[in-house]
Write an enzyme that holds these catalytic residues in place. Structure first.
Site: not given
Ligand code: BMP
Length: 271
Positions: A93
């Site tokens: 990002k």
């Molecule tokens: P999780 O499924 O454990 O919540 O992880 C989601 C992943 O996607 C994380 O690595 C987070 O940084 C990324 N992410 C997100 O959750 N929302 C966004 O809007 C953008 C992301 O990159």
């Protein structure tokens, strides 16, 4: 219409080499799952990548969250990616001026440009941020043809500041820079300008083995089911992090998500 087109048909329409490559990979391997390997140790992330590798199209990293990052991590992950045929996305990002992101992308401890096929980029700084990343690749004369970015147009978390107008400006940026932009990170398909652009959607989790579907994580993350993100929100690639990493068997969980997501995709493009 974009959402009814198959990944193969969209690859034909793509003007970005990496989005075409990813769309073809998804069609051939029959998977639209991206696993987010958000673990603390390099060995654990590499082990996870190897375990889920057969079921994913993209493996997403946050290398600045590793306790023990070393220069060996990138090459080792690339080996695993080659074995299982997936792309690597460092979810950095980037969000600064062109000159700064150029330094952050190519140099420093992480040398992201050397090993990550794809990176994420905030739209906030405008087109200069894309220029910065491209100029970094030009300077190193490497990887100009096998690197691309995804623009974060809309975030999954509660009360995110990515408003409708921000989102639409981010889409315009994606459209004008398809030379380096392979897709967008977004919670819906509205306004995505071209069939070649890939929608990556995080915030995906399902109830497994009868446990209820959780819809948040206590820190603002908002979850939707695999079926919902593909059929109702236009996800091309769905990102699953803790849904896989917290499961007792990560390969098993990745397979479970892959099946649900691919079935939803087939339903979307059928008829
Ligand atoms: P999780 O499924 O454990 O919540 O992880 C989601 C992943 O996607 C994380 O690595 C987070 O940084 C990324 N992410 C997100 O959750 N929302 C966004 O809007 C953008 C992301 O990159």
């Amino acid at each position: 219409e974009r959402l009814k087109m198959t990944f193969d048909a969209r690859a034909e329409k793509s003007t970005n080499m990496m989005s075409a490559r990813l769309l073809r990979l998804m069609a051939t391997k029959r998977t639209n799952l991206c696993v987010a390997g958000d673990l603390r140790s390099s060995a654990a992330v590499l082990r996870l990548a190897d375990a889920v590798g057969p079921y994913i199209c993209v493996f997403k990293t946050h290398v600045d969250a590793l306790d023990d990052f070393s220069g060996q991590f990138g090459p080792q992950l690339c080996e695993i990616a080659k074995t299982h045929n997936f792309l690597i996305m460092e979810d950095r990002k980037f969000g600064d001026i062109g000159n700064t992101v150029s330094l952050q992308y190519g140099a420093g401890n992480f040398s992201v440009a050397a090993w990550a096929d794809l990176v994420t980029v905030h739209a906030l700084p405008g087109p200069g941020i894309i220029d910065g990343l491209v100029s970094c690749l030009e300077t190193h004369r490497a990887h100009l043809k096998d690197r691309a970015c995804f623009i974060v147009a809309e975030m999954s978390c509660k009360d995110a500041l990515t408003t409708a107008s921000y989102r639409s400006e981010a889409m315009k940026l994606a459209e004008t820079r398809v030379d380096f932009v392979a897709g967008v990170v977004s919670q819906s398909a509205s306004g995505i300008p071209s069939p070649g652009l890939i929608q990556l959607t995080p915030g995906v989790r399902a109830g497994v083995n009868g446990t209820p579907q959780s819809d948040s994580d206590g820190l603002g993350q908002q979850y939707n089911s695999p079926r919902h993100v593909v059929l109702e929100r236009g996800a091309d690639v769905a990102v699953v992090g803790r849904g896989v990493t917290e499961a007792p068997d990560s390969a098993e969980a990745a397979k479970f998500y892959r099946d649900l997501l691919w079935e939803a995709y087939l339903e979307r493009v059928s008829e």
